[in-house]
Write an enzyme that holds these catalytic residues in place. Structure first.
Site, PDB file in Angstrom:
ATOM      1  N   HIS A 112      -3.988  -7.710   1.885  1.00  0.00           N
ATOM      2  CA  HIS A 112      -2.555  -7.119   2.597  1.00  0.00           C
ATOM      3  C   HIS A 112      -2.670  -5.350   2.556  1.00  0.00           C
ATOM      4  O   HIS A 112      -2.808  -4.961   3.660  1.00  0.00           O
ATOM      5  CB  HIS A 112      -1.494  -7.653   1.934  1.00  0.00           C
ATOM      6  CG  HIS A 112      -0.131  -7.138   2.515  1.00  0.00           C
ATOM      7  ND1 HIS A 112       0.432  -8.102   3.641  1.00  0.00           N
ATOM      8  CD2 HIS A 112       0.612  -5.874   2.741  1.00  0.00           C
ATOM      9  CE1 HIS A 112       1.453  -7.347   4.193  1.00  0.00           C
ATOM     10  NE2 HIS A 112       1.598  -6.086   3.651  1.00  0.00           N
ATOM     11  N   GLU A 113      -2.748  -4.980   1.611  1.00  0.00           N
ATOM     12  CA  GLU A 113      -2.597  -3.412   1.589  1.00  0.00           C
ATOM     13  C   GLU A 113      -3.992  -2.901   2.194  1.00  0.00           C
ATOM     14  O   GLU A 113      -3.824  -1.860   2.643  1.00  0.00           O
ATOM     15  CB  GLU A 113      -2.524  -2.860   0.134  1.00  0.00           C
ATOM     16  CG  GLU A 113      -1.150  -3.375  -0.595  1.00  0.00           C
ATOM     17  CD  GLU A 113       0.126  -3.275  -0.045  1.00  0.00           C
ATOM     18  OE1 GLU A 113       0.342  -2.210   1.217  1.00  0.00           O
ATOM     19  OE2 GLU A 113       1.095  -4.016  -0.022  1.00  0.00           O
ATOM     20  N   HIS A 115      -3.176  -2.461   5.764  1.00  0.00           N
ATOM     21  CA  HIS A 115      -2.432  -1.262   6.197  1.00  0.00           C
ATOM     22  C   HIS A 115      -3.529  -0.027   6.048  1.00  0.00           C
ATOM     23  O   HIS A 115      -3.276   1.000   6.987  1.00  0.00           O
ATOM     24  CB  HIS A 115      -1.350  -0.856   5.112  1.00  0.00           C
ATOM     25  CG  HIS A 115      -0.305  -1.933   5.214  1.00  0.00           C
ATOM     26  ND1 HIS A 115       0.779  -1.861   6.323  1.00  0.00           N
ATOM     27  CD2 HIS A 115       0.203  -2.658   4.352  1.00  0.00           C
ATOM     28  CE1 HIS A 115       1.587  -2.608   6.113  1.00  0.00           C
ATOM     29  NE2 HIS A 115       1.432  -3.148   4.879  1.00  0.00           N
ATOM     30  N   GLU A 150       2.676  -3.507   9.930  1.00  0.00           N
ATOM     31  CA  GLU A 150       2.528  -4.983   9.026  1.00  0.00           C
ATOM     32  C   GLU A 150       1.597  -5.958  10.034  1.00  0.00           C
ATOM     33  O   GLU A 150       1.075  -6.992   9.432  1.00  0.00           O
ATOM     34  CB  GLU A 150       3.979  -5.260   9.211  1.00  0.00           C
ATOM     35  CG  GLU A 150       4.424  -6.125   7.973  1.00  0.00           C
ATOM     36  CD  GLU A 150       4.183  -5.733   6.540  1.00  0.00           C
ATOM     37  OE1 GLU A 150       4.101  -4.245   6.499  1.00  0.00           O
ATOM     38  OE2 GLU A 150       3.569  -6.376   5.747  1.00  0.00           O
TER      39      GLU A 150
HETATM   40 ZN    ZN Z   1       2.886  -4.679   4.051  1.00  0.00          ZN
END
Ligand code: ZN
Length: 511
Positions: free
Chosen positions: A273-274, A277, A303
């Site tokens: 997830h990170e 980003h 996101e």
């Molecule tokens: Zn996030």
């Protein structure tokens, strides 16, 4: 004035503006570094001074940016910018800087500094209040946060809804009046899906809760995101309470994670997830460095990238056809006997659960919608902080049919309200899910071979497409502009709902 002196004049002003923007960015980056340190390595004794240091830096950055000389430069450069094509870098920079300037000058520097020191103090309290299940200790501070949030919104008179100015800070162009109906439509589509899945026999996930040593979990996550394209020459990973990505320059984009040695999914998927980003920030055009263009354009688009890599790629069968044999090599004793299909079903188990960050793709948005609704009720004055823990429980009971045994896994679970303002903190997650499916559908239209490549551990076609179409632009285009450029249309729920129905319809064999 001759054409020549006019051009020189514009060059001088442009250089002056860049110099000021770079200085402001240096102050903001120093504050971000202090923040990163506070949430990773700082000993508890550093808390009080850290709050003051952050407040000082943020006040200085705000004072520098709201200097009337910046406004004068923007006025003087306006005719130059208006003569450029809409998508020229300078036109976008001046347009965005003006928007930020107009927002920033509405809020006094002292107030900005008050928010920074208050939220830094509350964050420190929360880090011990959550494990101690002690809402009473944060309550007065949270009341102050709500008061600050309302005061912040009221610096922007003329809003339709008091949450709009707070939402606008992170998701420019979005309003309560557009988000509420969208979320209602999504909730209406998800509720029968959650119900239909709930009628199927549950998936056995016990094997994911064996002992998985921390070092091996970290290695598994790092190996996966290196393949995605995360550049460790321009980043690093550390541990924290609540994983996040932060950036000090385009050459230093860091991610954080947390490890639960009895939950294989926790660190692995938060790392993916990170990294999503971070791929966005690492992919921004280098010539934007130090300017307001060198950032993701909104919380929703940000996101969309984290969710795209974590879910659409990271929880797909294709990805695990490639990566599961490698994971089995890292954890032979725990996974040797577990077939791929079983593993895939387990990591995509749909379950009504208490923790947003652990939630599956289908129920996840219900967690977000609960928080969004609570923020609106608090800001509207319909809900008091003292009643927030009960309201939280009631919402979970109504929307998900479950209740947390305590506040630790209830109202205290997310850092957002304890490290920032109330309002605008959550809608970006669901907007991101919706846009992730739109962007991915556009990528597949351009390159139908992407899913096949993923099964072979090849991510460069997808990564390059995202970089060229989304990442490199930073904040040059607004969310709405980017959606139109990339997908040819506005924000739309359909690709996301189709994605969920197809994926989970297959996993759970729904008719
Ligand atoms: Zn996030």
């Amino acid at each position: 004035m001759t054409e020549n002196t006019k051009t020189n004049n514009i060059d001088t002003k442009r250089t002056d503006l860049f110099k000021r923007l770079h200085e402001i960015n240096d102050l903001a980056s120093a504050a971000a570094l202090l923040n990163w340190d506070q949430t990773t390595y700082m000993p508890p004794g550093g808390g009080a001074a850290r709050g003051r240091q952050l407040a000082t830096l943020q006040r200085l950055a705000h004072e520098k940016f709201t200097d009337p000389a910046v406004g004068k430069l923007l006025d003087d450069l306006n005719p130059y910018a208006e003569n450029l094509p809409y998508d020229a870098d300078d036109a976008a920079l001046i347009r965005l800087t003006r928007r930020n300037y107009e927002n920033a000058t509405k809020v006094p520097s002292d107030f900005v500094s008050e928010i920074a020191s208050h939220t830094a103090a509350l964050y420190e309290i929360w880090t011990t209040a959550r494990p101690a299940n002690d809402f009473a200790v944060v309550q007065p501070f949270l009341e102050k946060t709500l008061e600050l949030s309302r005061r912040f919104a009221n610096f922007f008179p003329g809003y339709e809804h008091i949450a709009d100015p707070l939402i606008d800070q992170v998701d420019y162009g979005m309003k309560v009046s557009t988000i509420r109906p969208l979320f209602a439509e999504l909730r209406a589509a998800l509720t029968p899906l959650v119900k239909a899945i709930g009628e199927q026999s549950p998936v056995d996930t016990r094997f994911l809760h064996q002992f998985f040593p921390e070092a091996d979990q970290l290695a598994a996550g790092i190996a996966a995101i290196k393949k995605f394209g995360y550049d460790f020459q321009r980043g690093r990973q550390d541990k924290t309470h609540h994983p996040f990505m932060t950036k000090f320059s385009l050459g230093d984009v860091r991610i954080t994670t947390r490890v639960n040695e009895h939950d294989l999914g926790d660190a692995l998927f938060s790392t993916m997830h990170e990294s999503g980003h971070a791929l966005y920030e690492q992919g921004i055009s280098p010539q934007y460095e130090g300017t307001p263009l060198a950032e993701g354009t909104s919380s929703g688009v940000h996101e969309s990238q984290s969710r795209l890599w974590e879910n659409i790629v990271g929880r797909s069968l294709g990805f695990w056809q490639y990566y599961y044999p490698k994971l089995q090599t890292i954890f032979p004793a725990q996974l040797r006997e577990v077939p791929l299909e079983t593993f895939y079903r387990a990591i995509n188990q749909v379950e009504r659960s208490l923790i947003r960050t652990d939630a599956d793709e289908v129920t996840y948005n219900l967690h977000v919608i609960i928080r969004f609704d609570l923020e609106l009720a608090l800001l509207e004055g319909k809900l008091a902080i003292a009643d927030l823990p009960d309201a939280w429980q009631e919402q979970y009971s109504t929307s998900l049919g479950i209740m947390a045994p305590d506040n630790r896994d209830g109202v205290l679970q997310d850092v957002h309200w304890y490290g920032g303002l109330i309002g605008g903190a959550f809608q970006g997650y669901t907007l991101g899910n919706i846009m992730a499916s739109q962007f991915y559908a556009a990528a597949l239209q351009a390159h139908p071979g992407i899913p096949g490549e993923i099964t072979h551990g090849q991510f460069s076609t997808l990564h390059t497409w995202l970089r060229e179409n989304i990442y490199q632009h930073g904040s040059k285009f607004t969310t709405t502009e980017l959606l139109h450029r990339v997908t040819g249309g506005p924000l739309s729920l359909n690709p996301y709902i189709d994605y969920l129905r197809n994926k989970y319809g297959t996993i759970y064999q729904l008719s």
